[in-house]
Design a protein around this motif. Sequence first.
Motif, PDB file in Angstrom:
ATOM      1  N   ARG A  32       0.848  -1.290   0.021  1.00  0.00           N
ATOM      2  CA  ARG A  32      -0.204  -0.200  -0.051  1.00  0.00           C
ATOM      3  C   ARG A  32       0.744   1.333  -0.045  1.00  0.00           C
ATOM      4  NH1 ARG A  32      -1.613  -0.035   4.746  1.00  0.00           N
ATOM      5  NH2 ARG A  32      -0.940  -1.983   5.358  1.00  0.00           N
ATOM      6  N   GLY A  33       0.581   2.382  -0.631  1.00  0.00           N
ATOM      7  CA  GLY A  33       1.127   3.518  -0.683  1.00  0.00           C
ATOM      8  C   GLY A  33       2.559   3.582  -1.672  1.00  0.00           C
ATOM      9  N   TRP A  34       2.527   2.699  -2.573  1.00  0.00           N
ATOM     10  CA  TRP A  34       3.480   2.292  -3.794  1.00  0.00           C
ATOM     11  C   TRP A  34       2.831   2.248  -4.970  1.00  0.00           C
ATOM     12  CZ3 TRP A  34       8.622   3.143  -2.321  1.00  0.00           C
ATOM     13  CH2 TRP A  34       8.768   3.152  -0.777  1.00  0.00           C
ATOM     14  N   ARG A  35       3.735   2.554  -6.219  1.00  0.00           N
ATOM     15  CA  ARG A  35       3.291   2.232  -7.612  1.00  0.00           C
ATOM     16  C   ARG A  35       4.620   1.987  -8.185  1.00  0.00           C
ATOM     17  NH1 ARG A  35       4.513   6.464 -11.062  1.00  0.00           N
ATOM     18  NH2 ARG A  35       4.668   8.535  -9.965  1.00  0.00           N
ATOM     19  N   ARG A  36       4.494   1.308  -9.055  1.00  0.00           N
ATOM     20  CA  ARG A  36       5.515   0.947  -9.878  1.00  0.00           C
ATOM     21  C   ARG A  36       6.007   1.848 -11.289  1.00  0.00           C
ATOM     22  NH1 ARG A  36       3.602  -4.097  -9.220  1.00  0.00           N
ATOM     23  NH2 ARG A  36       1.902  -3.512 -10.710  1.00  0.00           N
ATOM     24  N   ALA A  37       6.954   1.977 -11.860  1.00  0.00           N
ATOM     25  CA  ALA A  37       7.171   2.929 -12.668  1.00  0.00           C
ATOM     26  C   ALA A  37       8.505   2.445 -13.596  1.00  0.00           C
ATOM     27  CB  ALA A  37       7.435   4.385 -12.436  1.00  0.00           C
ATOM     28  N   TRP A  38       8.537   2.659 -14.771  1.00  0.00           N
ATOM     29  CA  TRP A  38       9.706   2.204 -15.445  1.00  0.00           C
ATOM     30  C   TRP A  38      10.689   3.552 -15.594  1.00  0.00           C
ATOM     31  CZ3 TRP A  38      10.744  -2.373 -16.845  1.00  0.00           C
ATOM     32  CH2 TRP A  38       9.745  -3.239 -17.295  1.00  0.00           C
ATOM     33  N   ARG A  39      12.369   3.265 -15.091  1.00  0.00           N
ATOM     34  CA  ARG A  39      12.926   4.302 -14.857  1.00  0.00           C
ATOM     35  C   ARG A  39      14.319   4.051 -15.336  1.00  0.00           C
ATOM     36  NH1 ARG A  39       9.226   7.261 -14.543  1.00  0.00           N
ATOM     37  NH2 ARG A  39       8.437   8.546 -12.902  1.00  0.00           N
ATOM     38  N   HIS A  40      15.200   5.111 -15.504  1.00  0.00           N
ATOM     39  CA  HIS A  40      16.571   4.601 -15.843  1.00  0.00           C
ATOM     40  C   HIS A  40      17.407   5.536 -14.823  1.00  0.00           C
ATOM     41  CE1 HIS A  40      20.175   6.108 -18.133  1.00  0.00           C
ATOM     42  NE2 HIS A  40      20.278   4.604 -18.277  1.00  0.00           N
ATOM     43  N   THR A  41      18.613   4.703 -14.484  1.00  0.00           N
ATOM     44  CA  THR A  41      19.491   5.681 -13.772  1.00  0.00           C
ATOM     45  C   THR A  41      20.945   5.558 -14.664  1.00  0.00           C
ATOM     46  OG1 THR A  41      20.683   3.631 -12.436  1.00  0.00           O
ATOM     47  CG2 THR A  41      18.579   4.565 -11.846  1.00  0.00           C
ATOM     48  N   PHE A  48      14.397  -0.028 -16.120  1.00  0.00           N
ATOM     49  CA  PHE A  48      13.822  -1.222 -15.204  1.00  0.00           C
ATOM     50  C   PHE A  48      12.874  -0.494 -14.487  1.00  0.00           C
ATOM     51  CE2 PHE A  48      17.847   0.652 -13.524  1.00  0.00           C
ATOM     52  CZ  PHE A  48      17.667   0.548 -12.427  1.00  0.00           C
ATOM     53  N   LEU A  49      12.217  -1.384 -13.435  1.00  0.00           N
ATOM     54  CA  LEU A  49      11.065  -1.085 -12.694  1.00  0.00           C
ATOM     55  C   LEU A  49      11.841  -0.345 -11.403  1.00  0.00           C
ATOM     56  CD1 LEU A  49       8.836  -3.882 -13.106  1.00  0.00           C
ATOM     57  CD2 LEU A  49       8.351  -1.631 -14.108  1.00  0.00           C
ATOM     58  N   THR A  50      10.856   0.516 -11.001  1.00  0.00           N
ATOM     59  CA  THR A  50      11.236   1.057  -9.625  1.00  0.00           C
ATOM     60  C   THR A  50       9.788   1.077  -8.859  1.00  0.00           C
ATOM     61  OG1 THR A  50      12.378   2.580  -7.873  1.00  0.00           O
ATOM     62  CG2 THR A  50      11.240   3.428  -9.965  1.00  0.00           C
ATOM     63  N   ALA A 109      17.931   9.984  -8.471  1.00  0.00           N
ATOM     64  CA  ALA A 109      18.943   9.244  -8.995  1.00  0.00           C
ATOM     65  C   ALA A 109      18.154   8.495 -10.407  1.00  0.00           C
ATOM     66  CB  ALA A 109      19.371   8.172  -8.110  1.00  0.00           C
ATOM     67  N   HIS A 110      17.232   9.035 -10.683  1.00  0.00           N
ATOM     68  CA  HIS A 110      16.519   8.350 -11.875  1.00  0.00           C
ATOM     69  C   HIS A 110      15.595   9.248 -12.794  1.00  0.00           C
ATOM     70  CE1 HIS A 110      12.241   8.427 -10.064  1.00  0.00           C
ATOM     71  NE2 HIS A 110      12.916   8.016  -9.078  1.00  0.00           N
ATOM     72  N   GLY A 111      15.771   8.877 -14.295  1.00  0.00           N
ATOM     73  CA  GLY A 111      14.955   9.597 -14.941  1.00  0.00           C
ATOM     74  C   GLY A 111      14.248   8.594 -15.879  1.00  0.00           C
ATOM     75  N   ARG A 112      13.428   9.391 -16.869  1.00  0.00           N
ATOM     76  CA  ARG A 112      12.514   8.571 -17.803  1.00  0.00           C
ATOM     77  C   ARG A 112      13.394   7.883 -19.040  1.00  0.00           C
ATOM     78  NH1 ARG A 112       7.756   9.762 -16.719  1.00  0.00           N
ATOM     79  NH2 ARG A 112       6.752   8.965 -18.475  1.00  0.00           N
ATOM     80  N   PRO A 113      13.208   6.538 -19.109  1.00  0.00           N
ATOM     81  CA  PRO A 113      13.591   5.861 -20.301  1.00  0.00           C
ATOM     82  C   PRO A 113      13.537   6.406 -21.613  1.00  0.00           C
ATOM     83  CG  PRO A 113      12.144   4.283 -19.055  1.00  0.00           C
ATOM     84  CD  PRO A 113      12.029   5.946 -18.520  1.00  0.00           C
ATOM     85  N   ASP A 114      14.528   6.194 -22.483  1.00  0.00           N
ATOM     86  CA  ASP A 114      14.402   6.748 -23.933  1.00  0.00           C
ATOM     87  C   ASP A 114      14.915   5.678 -24.865  1.00  0.00           C
ATOM     88  OD1 ASP A 114      17.187   6.584 -23.554  1.00  0.00           O
ATOM     89  OD2 ASP A 114      17.189   8.921 -23.213  1.00  0.00           O
ATOM     90  N   ALA A 115      15.114   5.910 -25.889  1.00  0.00           N
ATOM     91  CA  ALA A 115      15.488   4.883 -27.077  1.00  0.00           C
ATOM     92  C   ALA A 115      17.248   4.618 -26.658  1.00  0.00           C
ATOM     93  CB  ALA A 115      15.505   5.628 -28.591  1.00  0.00           C
TER      94      ALA A 115
END
Length: 194
Positions: A32-41, A48-50, A109-115
């Motif tokens: 509870r209180g969390w969601r998944r997202a695709w991120r890049h570091t 990958f997922l965070t 420490a993360h940003g959005r994925p790209d190509a």
Amino acid sequence: MTTHEGAFFFGYGSLVNLSTHDYADAHPARARGWRRAWRHTQLRPVAFLTALPDPGSTIDGMIAHVPGDDWSALDEREHAYARVAVPDDIDHPLPHRIDVAIYSIPHDAHGRPDAAHPVLMSYLDVVVQGYLQQFGEAGARRFFDSTSGWDAPVMDDRESPVYPRHRLLAPSERDFVDAELRRLKVRIIDQHPV
């Protein structure tokens, strides 16, 4: 199955697929209180997922006992994440209180994925196979619907998997993944060197 008091992790990505690890005493659970997202570091060449704090969200996953409370092997596997204690945020079937941690990329420490840093199809396949095995098609569809960042490109590396813990999917599992990606209009890109 014997239950253990002590340290548990909550897995919400590849750790849901029990064939990718040998942690025992695994159980379906909800955070509870969390969601998944695709991120890049900068710590990994691909996305990958965070798990991100989100008071209005709940995600399915698996808890499993960390033998001897020795986190070293799991911390090495999850090296791009910080381990965050979340004992009161996890709904689980065990009859006693347990200490639970979730791995999350630190906010700054993360940003959005790209190509150049795409999601690997071989990684996504492993994750979805785990959700299909543990939660059925409805639960696997919830995985897709409760994960943000599907504007990230997915690199089709099924023929030459890059993800080190890749698994062979049954035709029905592969069809399910492909249908969900079409439903969400996810952009699939050709494989390139990672």
